[in-house]
Design a protein around this motif. Structure first.
Motif, PDB file in Angstrom:
ATOM      1  N   UNK A 134       1.002  -1.162  -0.056  1.00 33.10           N
ATOM      2  CA  UNK A 134       0.016  -0.001   0.004  1.00 33.10           C
ATOM      3  C   UNK A 134       0.918   1.212  -0.063  1.00 33.10           C
ATOM      4  N   UNK A 135       2.211   1.079   0.760  1.00 34.28           N
ATOM      5  CA  UNK A 135       2.822   2.404   0.675  1.00 34.28           C
ATOM      6  C   UNK A 135       3.434   2.524  -0.553  1.00 34.28           C
ATOM      7  N   UNK A 136       3.786   1.459  -1.338  1.00 32.50           N
ATOM      8  CA  UNK A 136       4.400   2.077  -2.486  1.00 32.50           C
ATOM      9  C   UNK A 136       3.345   2.510  -3.513  1.00 32.50           C
ATOM     10  N   UNK A 137       2.158   1.817  -3.604  1.00 30.80           N
ATOM     11  CA  UNK A 137       0.906   2.504  -4.387  1.00 30.80           C
ATOM     12  C   UNK A 137       0.851   3.868  -3.899  1.00 30.80           C
ATOM     13  N   UNK A 138       0.689   4.270  -2.903  1.00 31.80           N
ATOM     14  CA  UNK A 138       0.347   5.737  -2.294  1.00 31.80           C
ATOM     15  C   UNK A 138       1.673   6.408  -2.804  1.00 31.80           C
ATOM     16  N   UNK A 139       2.711   6.039  -2.671  1.00 28.56           N
ATOM     17  CA  UNK A 139       3.708   6.882  -3.030  1.00 28.56           C
ATOM     18  C   UNK A 139       3.886   7.090  -4.590  1.00 28.56           C
ATOM     19  N   UNK A 140       3.459   6.154  -5.163  1.00 26.91           N
ATOM     20  CA  UNK A 140       3.240   6.308  -6.794  1.00 26.91           C
ATOM     21  C   UNK A 140       2.135   7.249  -7.098  1.00 26.91           C
ATOM     22  N   UNK A 141       1.088   7.204  -6.380  1.00 28.26           N
ATOM     23  CA  UNK A 141       0.012   8.320  -6.573  1.00 28.26           C
ATOM     24  C   UNK A 141       0.475   9.881  -6.335  1.00 28.26           C
ATOM     25  N   UNK A 142       1.505   9.765  -5.413  1.00 23.88           N
ATOM     26  CA  UNK A 142       2.018  11.115  -5.037  1.00 23.88           C
ATOM     27  C   UNK A 142       2.985  11.622  -5.806  1.00 23.88           C
ATOM     28  N   UNK A 143       3.489  10.655  -6.841  1.00 23.00           N
ATOM     29  CA  UNK A 143       4.476  11.113  -7.841  1.00 23.00           C
ATOM     30  C   UNK A 143       5.696  10.380  -7.577  1.00 23.00           C
ATOM     31  N   UNK A 144       6.090   9.659  -6.827  1.00 28.15           N
ATOM     32  CA  UNK A 144       7.312   8.642  -6.749  1.00 28.15           C
ATOM     33  C   UNK A 144       7.271   7.210  -7.483  1.00 28.15           C
ATOM     34  N   UNK A 145       7.857   7.205  -8.263  1.00 31.53           N
ATOM     35  CA  UNK A 145       7.721   6.182  -9.081  1.00 31.53           C
ATOM     36  C   UNK A 145       9.107   5.392  -9.361  1.00 31.53           C
ATOM     37  N   UNK A 146       9.157   4.234  -9.643  1.00 29.58           N
ATOM     38  CA  UNK A 146      10.470   3.307  -9.739  1.00 29.58           C
ATOM     39  C   UNK A 146      11.054   3.698 -11.005  1.00 29.58           C
ATOM     40  N   UNK A 147      12.332   3.333 -11.271  1.00 28.94           N
ATOM     41  CA  UNK A 147      13.063   3.648 -12.564  1.00 28.94           C
ATOM     42  C   UNK A 147      13.168   2.174 -13.386  1.00 28.94           C
ATOM     43  N   UNK A 148      13.718   2.247 -14.186  1.00 25.57           N
ATOM     44  CA  UNK A 148      13.896   1.197 -15.237  1.00 25.57           C
ATOM     45  C   UNK A 148      14.887   0.063 -14.533  1.00 25.57           C
ATOM     46  N   UNK A 149      14.575  -1.081 -14.436  1.00 30.02           N
ATOM     47  CA  UNK A 149      15.380  -2.062 -13.677  1.00 30.02           C
ATOM     48  C   UNK A 149      15.205  -3.344 -14.586  1.00 30.02           C
ATOM     49  N   UNK A 150      16.309  -4.155 -14.413  1.00 28.56           N
ATOM     50  CA  UNK A 150      15.920  -5.540 -14.899  1.00 28.56           C
ATOM     51  C   UNK A 150      15.164  -6.371 -14.237  1.00 28.56           C
ATOM     52  N   UNK A 151      14.698  -7.602 -14.853  1.00 24.95           N
ATOM     53  CA  UNK A 151      13.675  -8.659 -14.139  1.00 24.95           C
ATOM     54  C   UNK A 151      14.638  -9.071 -12.956  1.00 24.95           C
ATOM     55  N   UNK A 152      15.825  -9.286 -13.213  1.00 24.50           N
ATOM     56  CA  UNK A 152      16.624  -9.728 -12.002  1.00 24.50           C
ATOM     57  C   UNK A 152      16.979  -9.207 -10.991  1.00 24.50           C
ATOM     58  N   UNK A 153      17.041  -7.787 -11.205  1.00 20.80           N
ATOM     59  CA  UNK A 153      17.294  -6.739  -9.995  1.00 20.80           C
ATOM     60  C   UNK A 153      15.936  -6.716  -9.361  1.00 20.80           C
ATOM     61  N   UNK A 154      14.653  -6.797  -9.990  1.00 20.74           N
ATOM     62  CA  UNK A 154      13.405  -6.723  -9.380  1.00 20.74           C
ATOM     63  C   UNK A 154      13.287  -7.806  -8.355  1.00 20.74           C
ATOM     64  N   UNK A 155      13.490  -8.983  -9.001  1.00 18.27           N
ATOM     65  CA  UNK A 155      13.493 -10.048  -8.314  1.00 18.27           C
ATOM     66  C   UNK A 155      14.269  -9.945  -6.642  1.00 18.27           C
ATOM     67  N   UNK A 156      15.550  -9.651  -6.954  1.00 16.75           N
ATOM     68  CA  UNK A 156      16.441  -9.257  -5.896  1.00 16.75           C
ATOM     69  C   UNK A 156      15.745  -8.375  -4.799  1.00 16.75           C
ATOM     70  N   UNK A 157      15.213  -7.372  -5.266  1.00 17.99           N
ATOM     71  CA  UNK A 157      14.815  -6.394  -4.132  1.00 17.99           C
ATOM     72  C   UNK A 157      13.409  -7.174  -3.618  1.00 17.99           C
ATOM     73  N   UNK A 158      12.571  -7.628  -4.281  1.00 18.85           N
ATOM     74  CA  UNK A 158      11.370  -8.162  -3.918  1.00 18.85           C
ATOM     75  C   UNK A 158      11.542  -9.518  -3.071  1.00 18.85           C
ATOM     76  N   UNK A 159      12.574 -10.292  -3.156  1.00 17.85           N
ATOM     77  CA  UNK A 159      12.648 -11.600  -2.438  1.00 17.85           C
ATOM     78  C   UNK A 159      13.702 -11.434  -1.599  1.00 17.85           C
ATOM     79  N   UNK A 160      14.967 -10.972  -1.563  1.00 19.01           N
ATOM     80  CA  UNK A 160      16.004 -10.888  -0.711  1.00 19.01           C
ATOM     81  C   UNK A 160      16.391  -9.614  -0.016  1.00 19.01           C
TER      82      UNK A 160
END
Length: 382
Positions: A134-160
Motif C-alpha cells: 500500500x505504501x508503494x502504491x500511495x507513493x506512486x499516486x503522489x509522484x514517486x515512481x520506480x526507474x527502469x530495472x532488469x527483471x533480475x534486479x526486481x526479483x532481488x529487491x522483492x525476494x532478498x
C-alpha cells in the motif's frame, strides 16, 4: 606541511589547521573532502571556529568561497528534506502504521550535531512490511515512481533485500529508499523488524525517527555490513559526532539497543575505530566485551579496516591498501546473504553484465506488455 590521513582527520577536531597550509595546498584538501562527501561538514566546523575564536586565523577568500558554497548546499538540502518529509508523511500516514526517517535525513530533521553540514543523495524511510504494498502504491499516486530495472534486479529487491527498488519523484527528482528492515531479510542476522518499533520517537515537528541510541547502532550496522567503502570516512565521522548527541560516557543506551537487535559486535568495531581514528576516550571494557564475542573474526576485521575507513585519494601518502579495500568489500557481500545464494547472485550479475556488454545495456530491461487488440482486458499503451 605534509598532507596525510592524520592531517585530514585532525581537521575535524581542529578546523583552524587548514589556515596553516600554504595557499596552493588548500585546493587539494578541499578536493579530498569533497570527494569523501564531508566538505560541508568541515565548512560548518570551520565557520563555527571563526565565530567562537577571539582571534581567528586568516583564510584566503577563494577557500572561504568554496566553504561557503559547500555549507550553503547542505543547508539548502536540509530545507528540501524537511519539505519532502512532510510530503512523504502526508502520502503514507493513511496506510502505514509508522513512517520512520533513517540515516542522513533523520540527522537533518532532528537538527542534531551529526546533521550539521551532512549531505546525502536520497531519503531513507522505514515502514511496516505488512503495509509495504500500500505504501508503494500511495507513493506512486503522489509522484514517486520506480526507474527502469532488469527483471533480475526486481526479483532481488522483492525476494532478498530489505527495501524495494528506489523511487524518484517525477517532478522534483528527489529519491526515496523505502525499507522494511535495516539489513537484507535473507541474512541470517536480520533482526525482527518489530523490535525496531520500540525505538521510534517523534521530534518537535511530529516527524518519526529512531532514538539517538538506535540511530547510532543503525549507523554501525550500515558501516560494517556494507560492500562499498569509497566514502566510509563519512560514516565513521558520523559516528564520532553522533556520540555528542548520545551524550552517555558509559554508552548504556547504545549497548541496550545493540543487544536487543543482535549487533553488539558491529558496535564494538565502530567504537574501536572511532577511538583509534579520532583519539576519543571511550569505555575500553565495553569495546573489549563486544569484540571478544568473535575473537578470531575481530582480528581479521581490525586489520582489514585499519586503512579502509580513512580518507581516500591516489595522491595521499601513505597510499591506502587496495587489497584491504577489496577484502572489506568482499566481506560485505559475504555477510549479506548465505554463501550458496551469494555465489548464485554474483554469477548472475557477472553473466548478465557480460551479455549486456555484447548485446547492449537494455537487453535485460523489462519488456512492456504488448497490446493484443483481441484481448479486451489489456488496454493499449499511450
Amino acid at each position: 606541511m605534509q598532507i596525510d590521513y592524520h592531517f585530514l582527520v585532525s581537521l575535524f577536531e581542529h578546523p583552524e589547521r587548514l589556515c596553516d597550509l600554504k595557499a596552493h595546498q588548500r585546493p587539494f584538501v578541499l578536493l579530498i573532502l569533497r570527494q569523501q562527501k564531508v566538505l560541508p561538514k568541515f565548512a560548518y566546523l570551520f565557520f563555527q571556529y571563526q565565530e567562537q575564536a577571539s582571534n581567528p586565523k586568516e583564510m584566503d577568500e577563494k577557500t572561504l568561497r568554496h566553504l561557503r558554497n559547500a555549507f550553503r548546499i547542505a543547508e539548502k538540502q536540509k530545507e528540501q528534506v524537511a519539505f519532502e518529509a512532510d510530503e512523504i508523511v502526508k502520502a503514507l500516514s493513511p496506510v502505514s502504521r509508522f513512517v520512520v526517517f533513517l540515516k542522513g535525513a533523520a540527522y537533518s530533521l532532528n537538527q542534531s550535531e551529526v546533521g550539521q553540514g551532512r549531505i546525502y543523495s536520497d531519503i531513507d524511510i522505514l515502514v511496516n512490511k505488512d503495509d509495504l504494498h500500500d505504501c508503494e502504491q500511495h507513493l506512486g499516486m503522489h509522484g514517486w515512481i520506480g526507474g527502469e530495472i532488469t527483471d533480475y534486479d526486481e526479483k532481488y529487491y522483492r525476494k532478498w533485500a530489505h527495501e524495494i527498488p528506489p523511487l524518484t519523484h517525477v517532478h522534483r527528482g528527489t529519491n526515496i529508499d523505502v525499507h522494511h528492515n535495516i539489513i537484507p531479510v535473507v541474512s541470517k542476522d536480520a533482526p525482527n523488524a518489530t523490535i525496531l518499533e520500540k525505538y521510534i520517537v517523534k521530534n518537535d515537528h511530529g516527524i518519526q525517527t529512531l532514538t539517538i541510541d538506535a540511530q547510532f547502532v543503525h549507523c554501525c550496522v550500515h558501516l560494517f555490513r556494507n560492500e562499498d567503502y569509497q566514502t566510509a570516512f563519512r560514516d565513521i565521522l558520523d559516528l564520532r559526532f553522533m556520540l555528542i548527541d548520545v551524550n552517555d560516557p558509559e554508552l548504556k543506551g547504545v549497548m541496550r539497543v545493540a543487544k536487543d537487535l543482535g549487533f553488539e559486535y558491529e558496535v564494538g568495531l565502530a567504537l574501536y575505530f572511532v577511538q583509534e581514528i579520532f583519539g576519543l576516550a571511550l569505555p575500553q571494557a565495553v569495546i573489549d566485551k563486544c569484540l571478544n564475542m568473535h575473537r578470531f573474526r575481530s582480528r581479521i576485521d581490525l586489520w582489514t579496516f585499519s586503512s579502509v575507513l580513512l580518507p581516500k585519494h591516489t595522491r595521499l601518502k601513505p597510499k591506502s591498501s587496495g587489497f584491504k579495500l577489496m577484502l572489506a568489500e568482499f566481506r560485505g557481500h559475504l555477510i549479506k546473504m548465505p554463501l550458496p545464494l551469494l555465489a548464485y547472485h554474483l554469477t548472475m550479475k557477472m553473466g548478465r553484465g557480460i551479455i549486456q556488454k555484447v548485446m547492449g545495456e537494455h537487453f535485460f530491461s523489462r519488456k512492456e506488455e504488448q497490446f493484443d487488440p483481441t484481448d479486451l482486458t489489456t488496454p493499449p499503451k499511450g
